[in-house]
Design a protein around this motif. Sequence first.
Motif, PDB file in Angstrom:
ATOM      1  N   GLY A 144      22.870  43.056  42.154  1.00 34.08           N
ATOM      2  CA  GLY A 144      23.857  44.058  41.760  1.00 34.08           C
ATOM      3  C   GLY A 144      24.967  44.179  42.791  1.00 34.08           C
ATOM      4  N   GLU A 145      24.586  44.165  44.064  1.00 32.22           N
ATOM      5  CA  GLU A 145      25.590  44.177  45.140  1.00 32.22           C
ATOM      6  C   GLU A 145      26.471  42.931  45.046  1.00 32.22           C
ATOM      7  OE1 GLU A 145      23.756  46.030  49.099  1.00 32.22           O
ATOM      8  OE2 GLU A 145      22.392  44.614  48.153  1.00 32.22           O
ATOM      9  N   ASP A 146      25.827  41.784  44.865  1.00 33.45           N
ATOM     10  CA  ASP A 146      26.584  40.527  44.777  1.00 33.45           C
ATOM     11  C   ASP A 146      27.542  40.531  43.589  1.00 33.45           C
ATOM     12  OD1 ASP A 146      25.265  39.524  46.996  1.00 33.45           O
ATOM     13  OD2 ASP A 146      23.701  38.536  45.806  1.00 33.45           O
ATOM     14  N   ALA A 147      27.100  41.140  42.479  1.00 34.52           N
ATOM     15  CA  ALA A 147      27.948  41.183  41.282  1.00 34.52           C
ATOM     16  C   ALA A 147      29.203  42.019  41.518  1.00 34.52           C
ATOM     17  CB  ALA A 147      27.161  41.741  40.106  1.00 34.52           C
ATOM     18  N   ILE A 148      29.065  43.133  42.216  1.00 32.47           N
ATOM     19  CA  ILE A 148      30.232  43.971  42.534  1.00 32.47           C
ATOM     20  C   ILE A 148      31.180  43.224  43.455  1.00 32.47           C
ATOM     21  CG2 ILE A 148      30.992  46.100  43.676  1.00 32.47           C
ATOM     22  CD1 ILE A 148      28.356  47.388  42.688  1.00 32.47           C
ATOM     23  N   ARG A 149      30.619  42.584  44.463  1.00 33.41           N
ATOM     24  CA  ARG A 149      31.463  41.799  45.378  1.00 33.41           C
ATOM     25  C   ARG A 149      32.179  40.671  44.632  1.00 33.41           C
ATOM     26  NH1 ARG A 149      26.436  41.035  49.533  1.00 33.41           N
ATOM     27  NH2 ARG A 149      26.301  43.195  50.265  1.00 33.41           N
ATOM     28  N   ALA A 150      31.436  39.981  43.780  1.00 31.43           N
ATOM     29  CA  ALA A 150      32.006  38.839  43.054  1.00 31.43           C
ATOM     30  C   ALA A 150      33.159  39.284  42.165  1.00 31.43           C
ATOM     31  CB  ALA A 150      30.923  38.152  42.220  1.00 31.43           C
ATOM     32  N   PHE A 151      33.020  40.439  41.517  1.00 27.78           N
ATOM     33  CA  PHE A 151      34.088  40.914  40.646  1.00 27.78           C
ATOM     34  C   PHE A 151      35.377  41.156  41.436  1.00 27.78           C
ATOM     35  CE2 PHE A 151      36.658  44.383  38.973  1.00 27.78           C
ATOM     36  CZ  PHE A 151      36.952  43.915  37.700  1.00 27.78           C
ATOM     37  N   PHE A 152      35.267  41.872  42.538  1.00 28.10           N
ATOM     38  CA  PHE A 152      36.480  42.220  43.285  1.00 28.10           C
ATOM     39  C   PHE A 152      37.061  41.039  44.049  1.00 28.10           C
ATOM     40  CE2 PHE A 152      34.810  46.500  42.527  1.00 28.10           C
ATOM     41  CZ  PHE A 152      35.970  47.150  42.117  1.00 28.10           C
ATOM     42  N   ASN A 153      36.230  40.077  44.386  1.00 30.05           N
ATOM     43  CA  ASN A 153      36.756  38.866  45.029  1.00 30.05           C
ATOM     44  C   ASN A 153      37.360  37.903  44.014  1.00 30.05           C
ATOM     45  OD1 ASN A 153      36.219  38.690  48.069  1.00 30.05           O
ATOM     46  ND2 ASN A 153      34.253  39.446  47.311  1.00 30.05           N
ATOM     47  N   LEU A 412      32.390  46.444  35.028  1.00 29.24           N
ATOM     48  CA  LEU A 412      33.520  46.596  35.948  1.00 29.24           C
ATOM     49  C   LEU A 412      34.827  46.142  35.302  1.00 29.24           C
ATOM     50  CD1 LEU A 412      31.909  45.444  39.318  1.00 29.24           C
ATOM     51  CD2 LEU A 412      32.863  47.708  38.845  1.00 29.24           C
ATOM     52  N   LYS A 413      34.777  45.037  34.594  1.00 21.15           N
ATOM     53  CA  LYS A 413      35.982  44.531  33.936  1.00 21.15           C
ATOM     54  C   LYS A 413      36.577  45.576  33.002  1.00 21.15           C
ATOM     55  CE  LYS A 413      37.630  40.803  30.927  1.00 21.15           C
ATOM     56  NZ  LYS A 413      37.232  39.585  30.159  1.00 21.15           N
ATOM     57  N   GLU A 414      35.724  46.226  32.200  1.00 22.55           N
ATOM     58  CA  GLU A 414      36.205  47.223  31.238  1.00 22.55           C
ATOM     59  C   GLU A 414      36.703  48.482  31.931  1.00 22.55           C
ATOM     60  OE1 GLU A 414      36.624  46.808  28.100  1.00 22.55           O
ATOM     61  OE2 GLU A 414      35.518  44.960  27.726  1.00 22.55           O
ATOM     62  N   PHE A 415      35.926  49.020  32.860  1.00 27.62           N
ATOM     63  CA  PHE A 415      36.269  50.305  33.465  1.00 27.62           C
ATOM     64  C   PHE A 415      37.403  50.190  34.483  1.00 27.62           C
ATOM     65  CE2 PHE A 415      32.211  51.462  31.615  1.00 27.62           C
ATOM     66  CZ  PHE A 415      32.442  52.771  31.186  1.00 27.62           C
ATOM     67  N   VAL A 416      37.425  49.115  35.251  1.00 28.42           N
ATOM     68  CA  VAL A 416      38.522  48.937  36.215  1.00 28.42           C
ATOM     69  C   VAL A 416      39.843  48.761  35.475  1.00 28.42           C
ATOM     70  CG1 VAL A 416      39.503  47.374  37.942  1.00 28.42           C
ATOM     71  CG2 VAL A 416      37.101  48.073  38.107  1.00 28.42           C
ATOM     72  N   HIS A 417      39.841  47.959  34.421  1.00 26.38           N
ATOM     73  CA  HIS A 417      41.068  47.781  33.631  1.00 26.38           C
ATOM     74  C   HIS A 417      41.522  49.116  33.051  1.00 26.38           C
ATOM     75  CE1 HIS A 417      43.575  46.654  30.129  1.00 26.38           C
ATOM     76  NE2 HIS A 417      43.944  45.634  30.909  1.00 26.38           N
ATOM     77  N   ALA A 418      40.562  49.939  32.642  1.00 31.54           N
ATOM     78  CA  ALA A 418      40.903  51.231  32.044  1.00 31.54           C
ATOM     79  C   ALA A 418      41.541  52.180  33.063  1.00 31.54           C
ATOM     80  CB  ALA A 418      39.661  51.863  31.437  1.00 31.54           C
ATOM     81  N   VAL A 419      41.023  52.224  34.286  1.00 36.71           N
ATOM     82  CA  VAL A 419      41.601  53.147  35.271  1.00 36.71           C
ATOM     83  C   VAL A 419      42.952  52.649  35.787  1.00 36.71           C
ATOM     84  CG1 VAL A 419      39.366  54.052  36.013  1.00 36.71           C
ATOM     85  CG2 VAL A 419      40.375  52.151  37.269  1.00 36.71           C
ATOM     86  N   LEU A 420      43.153  51.344  35.748  1.00 35.78           N
ATOM     87  CA  LEU A 420      44.445  50.808  36.189  1.00 35.78           C
ATOM     88  C   LEU A 420      45.509  50.913  35.098  1.00 35.78           C
ATOM     89  CD1 LEU A 420      43.383  47.576  38.149  1.00 35.78           C
ATOM     90  CD2 LEU A 420      43.833  49.874  39.045  1.00 35.78           C
ATOM     91  N   HIS A 421      45.081  51.003  33.851  1.00 37.87           N
ATOM     92  CA  HIS A 421      46.016  51.118  32.722  1.00 37.87           C
ATOM     93  C   HIS A 421      45.578  52.270  31.816  1.00 37.87           C
ATOM     94  CE1 HIS A 421      47.610  47.177  33.897  1.00 37.87           C
ATOM     95  NE2 HIS A 421      46.358  46.778  34.007  1.00 37.87           N
ATOM     96  N   PRO A 422      45.584  53.499  32.350  1.00 36.71           N
ATOM     97  CA  PRO A 422      45.005  54.644  31.629  1.00 36.71           C
ATOM     98  C   PRO A 422      45.740  55.018  30.339  1.00 36.71           C
ATOM     99  CG  PRO A 422      46.217  55.382  33.577  1.00 36.71           C
ATOM    100  CD  PRO A 422      46.160  53.893  33.655  1.00 36.71           C
ATOM    101  N   ARG A 423      46.982  54.565  30.179  1.00 38.04           N
ATOM    102  CA  ARG A 423      47.751  54.970  28.995  1.00 38.04           C
ATOM    103  C   ARG A 423      47.463  54.107  27.758  1.00 38.04           C
ATOM    104  NH1 ARG A 423      50.929  55.899  33.396  1.00 38.04           N
ATOM    105  NH2 ARG A 423      51.805  58.007  33.586  1.00 38.04           N
TER     106      ARG A 423
END
Length: 482
Positions: A144-153, A412-423
Amino acid sequence: MLLQQLFLILPVMVHIYIMNWALLYTARRTGDREEKQAVYDPVRNSFQRDYDRIIFSSAFRRLQNKTQVFPLPGAIFVHNRLTHSLEVASVGRSLGKSVGERIAVKYGDEGAAFKEFYRHELAFVIASACLAHDIGNPPFGHSGEDAIRAFFNGMDGDTRSIIHDALTENQLKDFELFEGNSNAFRVLAHSFNETEPGGYKLTYTTLASLVKYPCASIEGFNKKTGLIATKKSGFFDSEAGLYQQIAATLELPIKEGYRHVYARHPFVYLTEAADDICYRVIDLEDAHRLHIISLETFMDMFLPFFDHEQELHNSRGYIEKKLAAINDDNQKVQYIRARWIGLMIDKMSELFMEHEQELLNGTLEQDLLKCLPAHLHVLIDRINAFSVKKVYNYKSVVEIEIAGYNVIGGLLKEFVHAVLHPRLSKSGKILKLMPEQFPLTPGGADVYRDLQSVVDFISGMTDLYAIDIYRKITGITIPEIR
């Protein structure tokens, strides 16, 4: 001439201690007012309160559905993060009691409060830190830690540009080098969407005993320094100020040449030792229950530790005699596990006191297990190598790690995209799934805080909840109307 002679013998006679046993504990809590004094309670001391606050928390309770090593749930009940944490806390309590008694006896001239803490309270400090040591771990084990790191990298396009432009280098490293230890400190100390500061309001002593790698993300994950503190990281950018305050209160020195790298609190070595002892034997006990390894293999791993023991009850012959009287193989494994843990507690306590000066100087740059005599350290290395080959790379373990990458990466892909493009229309729907506990700034004004809320939400999920919500938002499962 006499003065010169004095200068020559002073370095030999004087031990310069950077830290002091009498200053390494306090009842002060996160969120406390400066002038607040601890109130005496004849039933529960301050550190028992820490233990109770952790064990009754929802974050701790969720550990029952987070993977330790083997997938959950299964027909055979193996350890999850919760049962592992409870067992580590039990071992930690024994270590704290053993070491505390030794310190109280050695420094018999210290006051009553000193003796009270080391004789009766240190055990609760270590047990509390052990109880919470995995509370920041995301679903699906270390993958799970590796998955979070992999997404942001692995970000690209607009996502990468927005995040890299908005975050400082250290803030970016909090995600690219996401660390469960740092997240545990945040879970316990951060108030999330509550107005009352201090999170769980634990004592500075317990929190300091939890932080294995007291350094910021940007200075961590660097083994070339030779410092144990920089092996990983211990606090995010958002909690750096709090750790600095804890370090100042307990007089933990900062490492020369660094901005946010501190000497470990000596109690950390006991928390770490309890975890190191438990997972090495427990993971193999689980492997035996799952018929991955045989009883003979388990015995071959742990009985040699008793070969050179002088006391009769710890001799190999005595233990083998006891084993011969036990019929069930699982009971035999449990007996060996219990005796081995007891042996390691004794040895870790002795090593802690043997390395007292290095601990107080902040110069012990290896864990206590590595301080074992060479003939025992060889046996530890053997367990490590065997576990990696036969347990941590077992098929079902690898399968859940892959699932973790896909599920956490997809969330992460879904939620990060949502917070960066909230409109965006879909973003609004996605963000409604986030509980109010994880606040978002109006209009996405603070990207760092918003990303932390997303990671707080996802890393706090249980394995099953993460799978469930992933299936629903990707359309794999259509939710029922309730």
